[in-house]
Design an enzyme around this catalytic site. Structure first.
Site, short mmCIF file in Angstrom:
data_model
loop_
_atom_site.label_atom_id
_atom_site.label_comp_id
_atom_site.label_asym_id
_atom_site.label_seq_id
_atom_site.Cartn_x
_atom_site.Cartn_y
_atom_site.Cartn_z
N GLY A 128 0.83 -1.22 0.00
CA GLY A 128 0.00 0.00 0.00
C GLY A 128 0.85 1.26 0.00
O GLY A 128 1.14 1.83 1.05
N SER A 130 1.13 3.94 -3.23
CA SER A 130 0.58 5.09 -3.96
C SER A 130 -0.79 5.52 -3.43
O SER A 130 -1.55 4.69 -2.92
CB SER A 130 0.43 4.75 -5.45
N SER A 162 -1.58 -3.65 -6.49
CA SER A 162 -1.67 -4.97 -7.10
C SER A 162 -1.96 -6.01 -6.04
O SER A 162 -1.45 -5.91 -4.91
CB SER A 162 -0.35 -5.32 -7.80
N GLU A 245 11.88 -3.86 -5.40
CA GLU A 245 10.79 -4.04 -6.34
C GLU A 245 11.29 -3.92 -7.77
O GLU A 245 10.98 -4.72 -8.63
CB GLU A 245 9.70 -2.98 -6.09
N GLU A 382 10.07 8.56 -16.29
CA GLU A 382 10.55 9.92 -15.99
C GLU A 382 11.25 9.96 -14.63
O GLU A 382 12.33 10.53 -14.50
CB GLU A 382 9.38 10.91 -16.02
#
Lengths: 399, 375
Positions: A128, A130, A162, A245, A382
């Site tokens: 958990g 974003s 996800s 990750e 980015e």
């Protein structure tokens, strides 16, 4: 320089190859989508089989149920899984990122409660991080946790999570000190997804499947013993997890991309190319020089990505830290997958738009749609270019 | 698995770096560009004295007997200095001489090559521009009664032919490939310059008309010729890729440094994301090309069964990457990057000539396609 495998690495690979030859399950019969419960159980069973054979959490220390494997052995594992067309590892987030973080900074109780279930697939974890208003600027997150006796009370919302719809636990970042600088008031909580006050709402991706979710927290009570690491020290935990990750997504994705390209190459002789674009007459895609160029480009991109990934692993093995090649891997594979799936769509011509996943066309169009997310999830291209510019090339911060 | 160069390999690299910073600064590169041959006898002798000319040649011919990884390590440094002259073409030709299985010719020529007194090159390409030897049309005809061979044909893009004492001529003898070892300047051989944008390595047209050579000039024929040429080309291709990596490293360093110092709008242009992201891509291309080059060099050294595929993967990647990096480097520099005065142009042009040397990305992608689609 020595790119040959050591005797122990070779033995590891041969043993794994032999094990896969007799333990690989039949391919899943239905639609292999993550919202399908049967598919989930199929994947859990596969992870349990890996676990029982000692192939889950390879790089974890033996004391915590792993086998202390080297990064090279981890890479061999991924390669052999790809070669064997093995199913995905459903608990990859737990194994790759949450487990190692708990091992590094968790309490003994936390280690006892979570590590083995993570390896066996009994516990599926989600991450958990974003929020609707905190994407690339993760440290601005606003989900609050307020101390109340022995508990924290959590309120707020997470998004793009996800596996939340199937997860047993959530590795949750919350704000515990609103007065502090944004990086300093964050805490990491290990939250039982069955807690009262948690609502999970699946979000459909543009590819059609619902692999990610929104999570709403409304006065959710989390015992203070569920804090991972220090209270208000969660940013460091988050960064460690994010680095893991990126590295882990890269390893897993190598399996997926190689498999996709093989499927595409096998289909080429059946894909017609119109005679209008070839004055010499109609031909199959396998014979079309333009198609051959695209396929070879995808192959070489994938090979070069693999070589860079191996080099990064070798660097971690000798130096303990990833070199410059480590930070470019995620950027490389996500953009390569977009190029490759785009090329596949061009090769398939009008068939590219078909969506039935029982046919190769549906596989191609699904991969094409799903690839759009690759340059966004786990750090947008980015943000990754910012990181390379600042931390590797030494440019001033640009934002 | 270990990607790091070993201590001796690093020492080798630093000795080449030391030599070239002394003997081949860019002022010297520019002087040589302006000459007819871009060849510097003194510099060549230095390379020979350090063992670099015979780096991978067998010890029985006075070479150092090292492998493709050492070759890549050396060529990378040469690329970072944009070393002018015939190192690559001579390496390609001398490797062919050493592997063609003809002891008489190897014995006659390899020692003078290694000691720096003789240079060799290969005449392969023709008007079709095809790097695949299967496309060779220059003819060799066996003359009756052991009268040697009659050679005719027109070869293009022959590197450094004017300073080579020995030209290895690839021809077709009936249905088979045949390679002849010709002394430069024999009667009936014409050498004519083909001025090219990379003036640090010169290209030539070599024409043979009605040339008859004795039978002992046949270096190799048939399958042996094909295999030896493939081997030499593989190794030289890795050297070209390593040169590209060295050039990309120079461009990346120079560009990042410039972006940190050049001020506009009151701050370094490297503070702007548009410039930062371009530089991040330079690094991505450079490091990916480096991973590929050394992996493929290793595959060559170890005679990996997949070596042909890996070399093509690497050459295709490096060819495209170097062109992108060189273009992007100029863009970040702005006006100054586009001048004759700035050294970027040397590396930009070298990136192009190395991209084309031993086949560009399109050529190598088709080779890959044959291996992964037609298998």
């Amino acid at each position: 320089m020595d790119l040959t495998l050591s005797p122990s690495e070779r033995a590891f690979r041969d043993e794994l190859r032999a094990w896969l030859a007799s333990n690989l399950p039949e391919p899943f019969a239905g639609q292999a989508h993550s919202e399908d419960r049967d598919y989930l159980e199929y994947l859990r069973a596969w992870q349990r089989r890996l676990f029982e054979a000692g192939y889950s959490g390879l790089t974890w220390p033996a004391a915590f149920g792993g086998r202390g494997a080297t990064p090279v052995e981890q890479s061999l594992f991924v390669e052999e899984m790809a070669r064997a067309k093995a199913p995905d590892v459903v608990g990859a987030i737990g194994i790759g990122l949450i487990g190692p973080t708990i091992i590094a900074i968790g309490s003994d109780e936390q280690k006892a409660a979570y590590l083995e279930p993570i390896l066996s697939g009994d516990q599926i974890w989600c991450q958990g991080f974003s929020e609707p208003d905190s994407g690339s600027d993760l440290a601005s997150l606003a989900t609050r946790a307020v101390r109340d006796g022995d508990d924290f009370i959590v309120n707020g919302q997470k998004i793009w999570t996800s596996y939340a719809h199937v997860a047993d636990y959530c590795f949750l970042l919350v704000r515990t000190d609103s007065a502090a600088q944004k990086h300093k008031g964050i805490t990491c909580l290990l939250v039982d997804m069955k807690s009262e006050g948690i609502t999970v709402k699946p979000l459909r991706m543009m590819s059609g499947d619902a692999a990610f979710n929104e999570i709403f927290f409304s006065d959710v009570r989390v015992p203070a013993g569920q804090v991972l690491g220090e209270i208000d020290g969660g940013w460091r935990v988050a960064i460690t997890a994010l680095m893991n990750e990126r590295a882990n997504l890269g390893a897993a994705v190598r399996v997926m991309l190689a498999r996709f390209l093989e499927t595409l190459i096998a289909a080429l002789p059946e894909i017609p190319r119109p005679s209008s674009s070839h004055p010499s007459g109609s031909m199959s895609a396998a014979e079309d020089p333009l198609v051959r160029q695209k396929i070879a480009q995808a192959h070489l991109d994938l090979e070069v990505f693999g070589m860079t990934a191996d080099r990064a692993l070798a660097r971690v093995a000798t130096d303990g830290v990833p070199g410059p090649e480590g930070s470019i891997l995620k950027l490389f594979w996500s953009e390569l997958n977009q190029r490759m799936t785009q090329g596949a769509m061009e090769i398939a011509g009008p068939y590219a738009q078909l969506a039935d996943e029982q046919e190769v066309w549906g596989e191609i169009s699904y991969a094409y749609l799903r690839a759009r997310g690759n340059t966004i999830e786990a750090g947008t291209s980015e943000v990754l270019r910012n990181i390379i510019a600042e931390r590797v090339l030494g440019f001033p911060k640009s934002y | 698995m270990d990607f790091e160069l070993s201590k001796p390999q690093k020492l080798l690299q630093s000795s080449v770096r030391e030599l070239l910073s002394r003997e081949c600064p860019t002022e010297r590169v520019r002087e040589l560009m302006a000459t007819e041959t871009a060849f510097d006898e003194g510099l060549w002798q230095h390379l020979a004295d350090q063992g670099l000319i015979g780096l991978t040649l067998p010890e029985e011919h006075e070479g150092m007997g090292l492998g493709a990884v050492e070759l890549a390590a050396v060529a990378e440094v040469m690329g970072s200095f944009c070393l002018p002259g015939p190192f690559l073409s001579n390496h390609w030709a001398s490797t062919l001489l050493a592997t063609a299985g003809n002891n008489n010719l190897a014995e006659a020529y390899l020692e003078p090559i290694v000691d720096g007194t003789l240079r060799a090159t290969i005449a392969l390409l023709e008007a079709s521009g095809d790097w695949d030897p299967a496309g060779v049309t220059a003819t060799a005809k066996a003359q009756p009664a052991g009268g040697g061979y009659r050679l005719d044909g027109n070869k293009l893009f022959v590197s450094d032919a004017d300073t080579a004492g020995l030209i290895l001529w690839v021809a077709r003898l009936g249905d088979e490939l045949a390679i002849f070892s010709l002394s430069a300047g024999i009667a009936g051989m014409e050498i004519e310059a083909m001025p090219a944008i990379d003036a640090t390595r010169k290209l030539y047209r070599v024409t043979l008309s009605d040339v008859t050579v004795p039978s002992d000039r046949l270096l190799a024929g048939g399958e042996q010729a094909r295999a030896a040429l493939a081997f030499a080309t593989r190794e030289a291709t890795i050297a070209a890729c390593a040169e590209l990596v060295g050039g990309m490293q120079w461009i990346t360093n120079t560009t990042v440094e410039y972006a940190k110092s050049r001020q506009q709008f009151g701050k370094p242009i490297g503070a702007f994301q548009a410039v930062q992201h371009r530089c991040a891509d330079l690094l991505l291309h450079l490091e990916s090309a480096r991973s590929a080059t050394y992996s493929a060099a290793w595959a060559v050294a170890e005679n990996d069964p997949e070596v042909d595929r890996l070399v093509s993967v690497t050459k295709a990647y490096c060819s495209d990457a170097a062109r992108e990096v060189a273009s992007s480097g100029i863009q970040v520099h702005g006006g100054i990057g586009f001048t004759w005065e700035h050294d970027l142009q040397l590396y930009f042009k070298r990136a192009k000539s190395n991209e084309l040397l031993f086949g560009d990305a399109t050529y190598h992608r088709e080779r890959i396609a044959r291996m992964i689609i037609d298998r």
